[in-house]
Design a protein around this motif. Structure first.
Motif, mmCIF file in Angstrom:
data_model
loop_
_atom_site.group_PDB
_atom_site.id
_atom_site.type_symbol
_atom_site.label_atom_id
_atom_site.label_comp_id
_atom_site.label_asym_id
_atom_site.label_seq_id
_atom_site.Cartn_x
_atom_site.Cartn_y
_atom_site.Cartn_z
ATOM 1 N N ASN A 1 0.825 -1.211 0.000
ATOM 2 C CA ASN A 1 0.000 0.000 0.000
ATOM 3 C C ASN A 1 0.856 1.257 0.000
ATOM 4 O O ASN A 1 0.556 2.228 -0.716
ATOM 5 C CB ASN A 1 -0.915 0.003 1.227
ATOM 6 C CG ASN A 1 -1.902 -1.144 1.227
ATOM 7 O OD1 ASN A 1 -2.061 -1.838 0.228
ATOM 8 N ND2 ASN A 1 -2.548 -1.360 2.355
ATOM 9 N N LEU B 1 2.436 1.712 -3.372
ATOM 10 C CA LEU B 1 1.437 2.227 -4.314
ATOM 11 C C LEU B 1 1.346 3.744 -4.207
ATOM 12 O O LEU B 1 1.314 4.456 -5.222
ATOM 13 C CB LEU B 1 0.077 1.582 -4.023
ATOM 14 C CG LEU B 1 -1.099 2.089 -4.868
ATOM 15 C CD1 LEU B 1 -0.895 1.746 -6.342
ATOM 16 C CD2 LEU B 1 -2.408 1.493 -4.355
ATOM 17 N N ARG C 1 -0.908 0.828 -11.425
ATOM 18 C CA ARG C 1 -2.040 -0.015 -11.855
ATOM 19 C C ARG C 1 -1.657 -1.491 -11.842
ATOM 20 O O ARG C 1 -2.454 -2.356 -11.458
ATOM 21 C CB ARG C 1 -2.512 0.394 -13.247
ATOM 22 C CG ARG C 1 -3.181 1.754 -13.317
ATOM 23 C CD ARG C 1 -3.828 1.995 -14.673
ATOM 24 N NE ARG C 1 -4.282 3.357 -14.802
ATOM 25 C CZ ARG C 1 -3.594 4.342 -15.379
ATOM 26 N NH1 ARG C 1 -2.394 4.069 -15.901
ATOM 27 N NH2 ARG C 1 -4.078 5.550 -15.443
ATOM 28 N N ARG D 1 -9.008 -4.677 -3.490
ATOM 29 C CA ARG D 1 -8.368 -3.858 -4.521
ATOM 30 C C ARG D 1 -9.004 -2.476 -4.587
ATOM 31 O O ARG D 1 -8.312 -1.455 -4.666
ATOM 32 C CB ARG D 1 -8.465 -4.577 -5.875
ATOM 33 C CG ARG D 1 -7.702 -3.883 -6.987
ATOM 34 C CD ARG D 1 -7.522 -4.817 -8.181
ATOM 35 N NE ARG D 1 -8.792 -5.290 -8.703
ATOM 36 C CZ ARG D 1 -9.208 -6.551 -8.644
ATOM 37 N NH1 ARG D 1 -8.464 -7.476 -8.052
ATOM 38 N NH2 ARG D 1 -10.373 -6.904 -9.157
ATOM 39 N N VAL E 1 -8.047 -0.429 -1.382
ATOM 40 C CA VAL E 1 -6.667 0.048 -1.434
ATOM 41 C C VAL E 1 -6.542 1.181 -2.435
ATOM 42 O O VAL E 1 -5.899 2.216 -2.168
ATOM 43 C CB VAL E 1 -5.711 -1.109 -1.791
ATOM 44 C CG1 VAL E 1 -4.297 -0.576 -2.064
ATOM 45 C CG2 VAL E 1 -5.679 -2.145 -0.674
ATOM 46 N N ARG E 2 -7.165 1.032 -3.596
ATOM 47 C CA ARG E 2 -7.115 2.083 -4.629
ATOM 48 C C ARG E 2 -7.706 3.388 -4.103
ATOM 49 O O ARG E 2 -7.105 4.455 -4.240
ATOM 50 C CB ARG E 2 -7.904 1.621 -5.853
ATOM 51 C CG ARG E 2 -7.948 2.649 -7.010
ATOM 52 C CD ARG E 2 -9.049 2.295 -7.977
ATOM 53 N NE ARG E 2 -10.351 2.370 -7.321
ATOM 54 C CZ ARG E 2 -11.382 1.563 -7.599
ATOM 55 N NH1 ARG E 2 -11.262 0.613 -8.512
ATOM 56 N NH2 ARG E 2 -12.530 1.720 -6.960
ATOM 57 N N LEU F 1 -1.703 -2.675 -8.292
ATOM 58 C CA LEU F 1 -3.084 -2.867 -7.856
ATOM 59 C C LEU F 1 -3.671 -4.141 -8.446
ATOM 60 O O LEU F 1 -4.409 -4.873 -7.775
ATOM 61 C CB LEU F 1 -3.947 -1.676 -8.279
ATOM 62 C CG LEU F 1 -4.107 -0.528 -7.304
ATOM 63 C CD1 LEU F 1 -4.877 0.605 -7.960
ATOM 64 C CD2 LEU F 1 -4.826 -0.990 -6.035
#
Length: 237
Positions: A184, A187, A200, A212, A215-216, A203
């Motif tokens: 995370n 990202l 991406r 997913r 987290v996004r 993810l």
């Protein structure tokens, strides 16, 4: 102590949330069992119970055990580490820092620096946290937890620290590819660096669609909230 970490019993450093975490359980020993043990085993049993309580987030109960332990037992470096964790969990930051500071000249020095960094982080002092985490990494370079904490502190500082944050988080992920908190944070680092295609792909490696999406959304919100003044708002991925 591990989550923490990561954040590890890592007093969570913002993005260091783990999904599907199943805490350890701890059961108080029966009096008959304690009485049958020698002094060394009794000491180890007490601290084992405390460790389990900390893993459950039962910091006040852990403090009660530690205070009882301290009446007759020697305050070893491991005791001080657990004591620092319990104090940190109850937001007694000055006392927690003092407990972790006693570890600086012991074999648990890396854990002491990491604990001091987490105290600074809990107080919102990210530059101070980064300094302590950097000391922890220097003392134990292969710790994915310490690298993750350092990387997140650098993300929180922003600016010229972002490149170092990405490097440290990439290294942490190579050391512990299964860690959700490291993933995370990496990202976020990729999104802050504008490396959206790689973000991406990272993810896409999360198999559960709900996780997913969570987290996004979390990472996108974090990036929006940490944009430099006057910077362009990032689009959700």
């Amino acid at each position: 102590m591990k989550r923490i970490s990561a954040l590890s019993l890592c007093l969570a450093l913002g993005a260091c949330a783990e999904y599907g975490f199943d805490p350890m359980t701890a059961v108080s020993p029966k009096a008959s069992e304690v009485q049958s043990l020698d002094s060394t085993s009794t000491s180890q049993l007490y601290l084992s119970v405390v460790n389990g309580l900390l893993s459950q987030g039962r910091y006040r109960a852990a403090l009660a055990y530690l205070d009882q332990y301290a009446v007759k037992e020697k305050k070893t470096p491991y005791f001080q580490q657990l004591y620092g964790e319990a104090l940190l969990g109850t937001e007694q930051y000055e006392q927690a820092g003092a407990a972790f500071a006693t570890l600086r000249t012991t074999p648990l020095a890396p854990d002491g620096f990491n604990g001091l960094g987490r105290v600074k982080a809990a107080q919102g002092d990210w530059p101070g946290a980064a300094e302590e985490f950097a000391r922890a990494v220097a003392a134990r370079p292969s710790s994915a937890e310490f690298l993750n904490n350092l990387g997140y502190a650098q993300l929180s500082i922003g600016g010229s620290e972002l490149q170092a944050a990405e490097f440290n988080l990439r290294q942490a992920q190579e050391l512990d590819p299964a860690s959700g908190s490291i993933r995370n944070n990496l990202l976020i680092a990729l999104m802050m660096a504008g490396k959206d295609a790689e973000a991406r792909r990272l993810l896409a490696g999360i198999p559960a669609s709900r996780e997913r999406a969570e987290v996004r959304d979390f990472a996108a919100s974090w990036v929006r909230n940490h944009q430099p003044a006057g910077g362009e708002a990032r689009e959700d991925m």
